[in-house]
Scaffold this active site. Structure first.
Site, short mmCIF file in Angstrom:
data_model
loop_
_atom_site.label_atom_id
_atom_site.label_comp_id
_atom_site.label_asym_id
_atom_site.label_seq_id
_atom_site.Cartn_x
_atom_site.Cartn_y
_atom_site.Cartn_z
CE1 TYR A 1 -14.39 -70.00 -42.73
CE2 TYR A 1 -13.03 -71.46 -41.41
CZ TYR A 1 -14.01 -70.49 -41.50
OH TYR A 1 -14.57 -70.03 -40.35
CG HIS B 1 -20.19 -71.03 -41.51
ND1 HIS B 1 -19.17 -71.35 -42.38
CD2 HIS B 1 -19.69 -70.02 -40.75
CE1 HIS B 1 -18.13 -70.56 -42.15
NE2 HIS B 1 -18.42 -69.75 -41.17
N1 LIG Z 1 -18.03 -69.28 -37.53
C1 LIG Z 1 -17.73 -68.13 -38.08
O1 LIG Z 1 -18.58 -67.40 -38.63
C2 LIG Z 1 -16.31 -67.65 -38.05
C3 LIG Z 1 -16.01 -66.33 -38.39
C4 LIG Z 1 -14.67 -65.92 -38.31
C5 LIG Z 1 -13.70 -66.82 -37.87
N2 LIG Z 1 -14.03 -68.10 -37.56
C6 LIG Z 1 -13.01 -69.08 -37.12
O2 LIG Z 1 -12.25 -68.54 -36.07
C7 LIG Z 1 -10.88 -68.48 -36.44
C8 LIG Z 1 -10.22 -67.25 -35.83
O3 LIG Z 1 -10.82 -66.05 -36.26
P1 LIG Z 1 -10.10 -65.04 -37.26
O4 LIG Z 1 -9.14 -65.81 -38.12
O5 LIG Z 1 -11.15 -64.29 -37.95
O6 LIG Z 1 -9.33 -64.01 -36.31
P2 LIG Z 1 -8.23 -64.14 -35.15
O7 LIG Z 1 -7.82 -65.53 -34.91
O8 LIG Z 1 -8.73 -63.32 -34.00
O9 LIG Z 1 -7.01 -63.31 -35.77
C9 LIG Z 1 -6.26 -63.76 -36.86
C10 LIG Z 1 -5.34 -62.62 -37.28
O10 LIG Z 1 -4.43 -62.31 -36.22
C11 LIG Z 1 -3.09 -62.40 -36.69
N3 LIG Z 1 -2.28 -62.99 -35.61
C12 LIG Z 1 -2.19 -64.30 -35.27
N4 LIG Z 1 -1.40 -64.46 -34.20
C13 LIG Z 1 -0.94 -63.23 -33.86
C14 LIG Z 1 -0.08 -62.78 -32.84
N5 LIG Z 1 0.47 -63.62 -31.97
N6 LIG Z 1 0.17 -61.44 -32.77
C15 LIG Z 1 -0.41 -60.59 -33.66
N7 LIG Z 1 -1.26 -60.96 -34.64
C16 LIG Z 1 -1.52 -62.28 -34.74
C17 LIG Z 1 -3.14 -63.29 -37.91
O11 LIG Z 1 -2.11 -62.96 -38.80
P3 LIG Z 1 -1.15 -64.09 -39.50
O12 LIG Z 1 -2.04 -65.18 -40.00
O13 LIG Z 1 -0.53 -63.30 -40.58
O14 LIG Z 1 -0.19 -64.55 -38.46
C18 LIG Z 1 -4.51 -62.94 -38.49
O15 LIG Z 1 -4.41 -61.77 -39.27
C19 LIG Z 1 -10.94 -68.46 -37.97
O16 LIG Z 1 -9.71 -68.79 -38.58
C20 LIG Z 1 -12.03 -69.45 -38.22
O17 LIG Z 1 -11.55 -70.77 -38.06
C21 LIG Z 1 -15.32 -68.51 -37.63
#
Ligand SMILES: NC(=O)c1ccc[n+]([C@@H]2O[C@H](COP(=O)([O-])OP(=O)(O)OC[C@H]3O[C@@H](n4cnc5c(N)ncnc54)[C@H](OP(=O)(O)O)[C@@H]3O)[C@@H](O)[C@H]2O)c1
Length: 259
Positions: free
Chosen positions: A35, A93
């Protein structure tokens, strides 16, 4: 580990977002070498004035840097970017580097744990066969498996294995990357006078997962943390449970089928 984590994938101003998250009450941040924001997270930790020991910070090493020596080096590099003496949780990861490198990486992380550089060792995107590979190699089992996990992609066999083996399940993409425009979510949200994101985070928490919602929007950073003042009932949970589409429901890379 705090049961709600703050995701920082694709957050290009993680310093200010983490400071906002700490204000909103999060004490757990999910970063990764990939990241490119470990330094920004470290800065936020120092600027927050919070005790390091009250925070739980995760990072991860991706498959291109797997291997024994490169993992040892990678852990030191992460610590130096964060400017930390230790990280709370270090995850492999993804399982894409193949069996030999996965195990060499795991061994290196166990040694970093023994050296005090890592408090807890875990994995991410591991399927049952990857977890069994660790067991068969005679290592301690990982403390955590972080997987894509939300109503459309419930990863039931992996979750069941983790629960049976006391491996904490962290849920990534818990709010489906914002794609929550579904009648089940909107109707349950209206019933509780909350938004769909909160409903999904509650569903995750009530299942015993550790959701890691990401937001770079201050108002959402705060609202996504306000999930401890209401509860979904059995009917809500059952309606959401019924939405599982298995692997078809995945919206991220979800590399759990790696050889
Ligand atoms: N280990 C892995 O392979 C892996 C893969 C993916 C993710 N991750 C981890 O998991 C975390 C979460 O996953 P993710 O970031 O992919 O997806 P997520 O948390 O499911 O969704 C994030 C998205 O939702 C939006 N959002 C946030 N709050 C909201 C709300 N209250 N209403 C509507 N939309 C909202 C955000 O927009 P804004 O930011 O514009 O508010 C962003 O576009 C990542 O940040 C990372 O730390 C790990």
């Amino acid at each position: 580990m705090p049961v709600l984590g703050f995701g920082v994938y694709q957050n290009y101003d993680a310093r200010s977002s983490c400071l906002e998250a700490f204000k909103a009450g999060y004490r757990h941040v999910d970063s990764a070498q990939m990241y490119r924001n470990e330094a920004a997270v470290g800065e936020a930790v120092r600027e927050s004035g919070l005790n390091r020991s009250d925070l739980f910070i995760t990072t991860k090493c991706a498959s291109r840097s797997h291997g024994y020596e490169s993992t040892l080096k990678g852990v030191d590099e992460s610590l130096s970017r964060f400017q930390f003496d230790y990280v709370d949780l270090f995850l492999i990861h993804d399982p894409l580097s193949g069996s030999d490198k996965r195990l060499a990486t795991y061994k290196a992380l166990q040694e970093c744990k023994a050296a005090g550089k890592i408090r807890t060792v875990g994995v991410s995107n591991y399927n049952v066969k990857h977890l069994e590979e660790i067991r068969n190699a005679g290592y301690d089992m990982p403390a955590v498996n972080q997987i894509e996990l939300h109503p459309f992609c419930q990863q039931k066999p992996i979750v069941e294995y983790c629960m049976k083996n006391s491996i904490v399940v962290q849920a990534y993409c818990p709010i489906i990357r914002g794609q929550m425009d579904h009648e089940v979510f909107t109707s349950i949200a209206a019933k509780h006078n909350r938004d769909p994101a909160k409903v999904l985070i509650r569903w995750s928490l009530q299942n015993g997962y550790v959701p890691l919602p990401k937001s770079a929007t201050p108002s959402r950073i705060h609202s996504n943390a306000q999930v401890f003042d209401f509860e979904l009932d059995a009917d809500d949970m059952a309606r959401i449970d019924a939405l599982d589409q298995g692997k078809q429901g995945a919206i991220s890379w979800n590399p759990v089928d790696a050889d």
